[in-house]
Design a protein around this motif. Structure first.
Motif, mmCIF file in Angstrom:
data_model
loop_
_atom_site.group_PDB
_atom_site.id
_atom_site.type_symbol
_atom_site.label_atom_id
_atom_site.label_comp_id
_atom_site.label_asym_id
_atom_site.label_seq_id
_atom_site.Cartn_x
_atom_site.Cartn_y
_atom_site.Cartn_z
ATOM 1 N N ALA A 20 0.824 -1.205 0.000
ATOM 2 C CA ALA A 20 0.000 0.000 0.000
ATOM 3 C C ALA A 20 0.852 1.245 0.000
ATOM 4 O O ALA A 20 1.959 1.268 0.502
ATOM 5 N N GLY A 21 0.308 2.305 -0.552
ATOM 6 C CA GLY A 21 0.969 3.604 -0.524
ATOM 7 C C GLY A 21 0.827 4.231 0.843
ATOM 8 O O GLY A 21 0.349 3.617 1.786
ATOM 9 N N PRO A 22 1.216 5.534 0.970
ATOM 10 C CA PRO A 22 1.199 6.173 2.280
ATOM 11 C C PRO A 22 -0.206 6.333 2.815
ATOM 12 O O PRO A 22 -1.111 6.724 2.094
ATOM 13 N N GLN A 23 -0.363 6.034 4.106
ATOM 14 C CA GLN A 23 -1.645 6.287 4.764
ATOM 15 C C GLN A 23 -1.686 7.735 5.214
ATOM 16 O O GLN A 23 -0.718 8.253 5.764
ATOM 17 N N ALA A 89 2.179 6.000 6.686
ATOM 18 C CA ALA A 89 2.678 4.624 6.585
ATOM 19 C C ALA A 89 2.998 4.345 5.127
ATOM 20 O O ALA A 89 2.236 4.719 4.229
ATOM 21 N N TYR A 90 4.134 3.701 4.892
ATOM 22 C CA TYR A 90 4.599 3.423 3.535
ATOM 23 C C TYR A 90 4.870 1.930 3.358
ATOM 24 O O TYR A 90 5.367 1.269 4.287
ATOM 25 N N GLY A 91 4.603 1.417 2.166
ATOM 26 C CA GLY A 91 5.016 0.070 1.815
ATOM 27 C C GLY A 91 4.320 -1.003 2.608
ATOM 28 O O GLY A 91 3.112 -0.950 2.870
ATOM 29 N N ASN A 92 5.080 -2.005 3.032
ATOM 30 C CA ASN A 92 4.525 -3.192 3.680
ATOM 31 C C ASN A 92 5.110 -3.410 5.059
ATOM 32 O O ASN A 92 6.291 -3.158 5.307
ATOM 33 N N ARG A 93 4.262 -3.926 5.934
ATOM 34 C CA ARG A 93 4.714 -4.368 7.251
ATOM 35 C C ARG A 93 5.471 -5.681 7.105
ATOM 36 O O ARG A 93 6.461 -5.922 7.785
#
Length: 816
Positions: A20-23, A89-93
């Motif tokens: 996902a992109g930035p939250q 939030a960026y990318g993946n956990r």
């Protein structure tokens, strides 16, 4: 617009590659708990003094790093005071075993952020409660820390906190077997890598000891103490050691309200170990071996929780109604401490060292932070109230990620995004507290280096009350100590400059006997001003340790100059134990002395304010006066040219009876110039060199004239005073008091000229200025004053000479 389009395209690509992109921020997301104070409120970045467009550059640099495989994802939070201005939030956990998008609520293994957030803060809480003292040896509290004695007995709590205990970076993993008690018993038997206090070595091992120290005094493990005294009061609801383990459930049983088990899905995994993904279990192998609770690593947290902790620090130890530390406790933890090398740190906090790349390139001196091995970091600027939380799990999935460069770039973007248009003033941690360093004077360096320049020699010492080590011992005591004797040092003769060995005499000084050592003290301000050949006979070295005040006509400069040819004739080295220039070493000011006006108060053709340490000036004088002396300077450690004396951590000792503070030393180059005229400069009052006056002087009139000149860095107040000694003794004087408002912009010699010009114009006959040339020692400057030139024109006339001296002195500078 094109920049925004590029960012959007890049984020779209990152979303495809990495999740996902930035939250975006939302008010609901920012409400992170019903804390003891207000939750960080949603604030438009422009309202908080930031450029939104510049902050948006974070999207691009984080996205590019994710695309390069440097990390799977990240959470970035930027705050100012009680406002959060950026949280994404960026990318993946996680990318394995399945891809999981990063969210702002992700819980991270924060690794070494454990040190400042949990361990050091817990230690400081115990210090404030009177349970511990920073300078106490660790063995006072943990006797088994030094089971066989030796140098381990000297390790202090402060040295553990500042990574200067001499412990290894990490103890061998093979020690970590069995019970916690067995593990630490083996660790405590290891030898130190260096003598305590002698060098900086980042040490997880030291913080493991601090964790045990908390357990010893709190009566509960570190995790429980931190939960009850830090995390719970601050409502850091997702911050725990072993977030899914026994310590957390124990915490619930004892009623630690406000805590909740973070679901496994919210915890970012690190590497694969023993055929399973570490998720909710600490990555650090040594913390893992002792059950996940250790002073150096083991903490898990979120960006929101760490924001609450930082807000407490920026608010002087308090968040809403919850007080964790006192304001001075926070200042003690975050104050830069310099011990003589290239690493500047607070108690745990990093200020300027090889580990502070996450500062970036724009945050100012006095800011501080920390990094974690797993890819986490904090950076805090108390002057603006701005902070950056960067959280990633860069070790996932294969341990090859690297965010060192990225963390610094993000901090630089944040600092560069700050604007001057701030409607909401930022909180400041300690507006009046200067940046400090822990400077080691030459005498302490001499001891640390085993007395190398004088080992095995019979020495004479030229000193006074200012010759003092950081531990309070006089240099005389140091040279007759057991450690000096072991090095073969034999102190056989003492010499004193003007004002005597105790710096308390305002007259000629006779030879006397030192009651402590029984040695004769030969006066260099009595019938003669130089040591006689017989005084140096039998010596193998002459040591000089005197603090001067950075002003040409302060006679300790001349005494040092007079020693050089005598040491050369005696064929012995002159060893200078260096000390700071109290005014800093960057600024040059005043006219150069004329070659035909040299005297005991004018030793050489240097400006009034020469910007050199005693060691540097000794090298210049030796070269330019061709004395032929062998000069060895024992350099300061930790001093730089921008530091004022009260920023060195050194105790102020009056170098003479009327030089009672750094403030008086700051004014002295200008006010002292006037002393040869019929003015009182405050001798015989409580504030010498902070006032001038005379029975014929109208202080109100003079203060008004000087104030109209808008002289930078100083204000003027009319006063009356009656000196008890010196000029106009017992007579009531009208005068002016000088109050420094900005010493960095104050030019004291120029101030002296401003005063001289005002007195010339206001009191052309009352002010007897014929002898003003005495300390000025420059005919051109005196004649310009007599011709009626302005102060500005006179000061400008010095520029050519100062530039010449700047080139002359460059070869002899020992410090940057």
């Amino acid at each position: 617009a094109r920049e925004g389009m590029m960012i959007a395209l890049l984020l779209a690509a990152v979303g495809t590659v990495a999740g996902a992109g930035p939250q975006d921020l939302s008010p609901r997301q920012l409400r992170v708990g019903a804390g003891p104070g207000p939750s960080p409120r949603l604030t438009q970045s422009a309202e908080a003094g930031f450029s939104p467009a510049r902050l948006a550059r974070i999207h691009g640099v984080v996205g590019e790093a994710i695309a390069r495989g440097e990390l799977p994802g990240a959470v970035v939070l930027v705050g100012r005071g009680d406002s959060v201005v950026f949280r994404k939030a960026y990318g993946n956990r996680a990318v394995l075993p399945a891809r999981e998008p990063m969210t702002v609520e992700t819980v991270f293994d924060v690794a070494s952020l454990t040190k400042p957030v949990a361990t050091a803060t817990s230690v400081m809480i115990l210090v404030e409660r009177g349970k511990l003292a920073l300078l106490d040896p660790v063995v006072k509290y943990i006797p088994e820390f030094a089971p066989v004695g030796g140098e381990r007995e000297k390790v202090t709590v402060e040295q553990l906190l500042t990574h200067r205990a001499g412990l290894a970076a990490d103890d061998p993993l093979e020690l970590y077997a069995g019970t916690r008690e067995e593990i630490f018993a083996r660790k405590y038997r290891l030898p130190l890598e260096a003598s305590p206090g002698t060098r900086f070595r980042y040490s997880d091992a030291g913080y493991e000891v601090l964790g045990e120290l908390v357990r010893k005094f709190a009566g509960v493990p570190l995790d429980r103490f931190a939960q009850e005294n830090i995390f719970h009061p601050l409502r850091m609801k997702d911050t725990h050691f072993r977030p899914l383990g026994d310590s957390f459930f124990l915490g619930q049983r004892v009623g630690l309200i406000g805590a909740s088990v973070p679901p496994l899905a919210r915890i970012a995994p690190t590497e694969r170990r023993d055929d399973k993904w570490l998720r909710g279990e600490v990555h650090d192998p040594r913390s893992y071996a002792v059950g996940g609770v250790a002073g150096h690593a083991g903490l898990f947290s979120t960006a929101d929780d760490l924001s609450r902790f930082v807000r407490m620090i920026l608010s002087g130890g308090r968040l809403g109604a919850a007080r964790v530390l006192s304001p001075l406790g926070v200042e003690a933890m975050t104050r830069p401490r310099f011990y003589g090398d290239g690493d500047l740190r607070g108690l745990a906090w990093d200020v300027a060292s090889a580990y502070s790349r996450n500062r970036g390139d724009a945050f100012p001196p006095g800011s501080f932070g920390y990094t974690g091995f797993t890819g986490t970091s904090l950076w805090i600027d108390p002057s603006s109230g701005v902070y950056v939380v960067f959280l990633s799990s860069r070790l996932h999935p294969d341990g090859k990620g690297d965010v060192n460069r990225l963390r610094g770039i993000v901090s630089t973007i944040v600092a560069a995004a700050m604007t001057q248009d701030t409607r909401r003033p930022a909180r400041k941690l300690a507006e009046s507290v200067p940046i400090r360093r822990e400077v080691l004077p030459g005498v302490d360096v001499l001891v640390a280096d085993g007395f190398r320049p004088i080992a095995g020699k019979r020495v004479g010492l030229v000193t006074n009350a200012t010759g003092r080590a950081r531990d309070g011992r006089s240099t005389i005591e140091v040279l007759v100590s057991e450690e000096a004797r072991k090095a073969g040092v034999e102190l056989v003769r003492l010499f004193s400059p003007e004002h005597g060995i105790r710096s308390d005499v305002d007259a000629k000084v006779a030879d006397q006997v030192d009651p402590a050592t029984g040695l004769t003290i030969h006066s260099l301000y009595g019938e003669g001003r130089r040591p006689r050949p017989e005084d140096l006979e039998g010596l193998e070295a002459l040591v000089l340790d005197i603090q001067d005040v950075g002003t040409r006509f302060y006679t300790y400069v001349t005494t040092a100059a007079y020693l050089q040819p005598e040491a050369a004739r005696a064929k012995i080295p002159l060893v200078v134990l260096d000390r700071p220039d109290p005014l800093g070493g960057a600024m040059l000011e005043g006219p150069l002395a004329d070659p035909d006006r040299l005297s005991f108060t004018v030793p050489h053709t240097i400006p009034v304010r020469y910007g050199m340490t005693p060691g540097e000036l000794a090298l210049l004088l030796n070269d330019e006066l061709e004395t032929g002396a062998k000069i060895e300077v024992v350099k300061l450690r930790g001093w730089s040219r921008q530091l004022w004396y009260d920023e060195t951590g050194l105790e102020w000792v009056n170098p003479s009876p009327n030089m009672r503070s750094p403030t008086e030393a700051t004014l002295y180059p200008g006010i002292g110039l006037l002393e040869t005229t019929n003015l009182s400069v405050g001798r015989g009052t409580d504030t010498p060199f902070e006032v001038i006056g005379a029975p014929w002087l109208d202080g109100r009139r003079l203060a008004a004239v000087l104030a109209a000149r808008k002289i930078a860095g100083v204000t003027f107040t009319p006063v009356h005073f009656t000196p008890s000694s010196s000029t106009f003794e017992g007579e009531r004087c009208g005068g002016v008091r000088f109050t420094i408002t900005d010493r960095d912009s104050l030019r004291p010699v120029a101030l002296g000229i401003e005063i001289a010009v005002a007195l010339r114009d206001l009191y052309p006959t009352d002010w007897q200025r014929r002898e003003f040339i005495g300390l000025l020692a420059n005919r051109d400057t005196f004649e310009r004053l007599e011709r009626g030139e302005t102060a500005d024109a006179i000061v400008r006339s010095w520029e050519k000479g100062l530039e010449e001296f700047r080139r002359r002195r460059a070869r002899f500078l020992l410090y940057r």
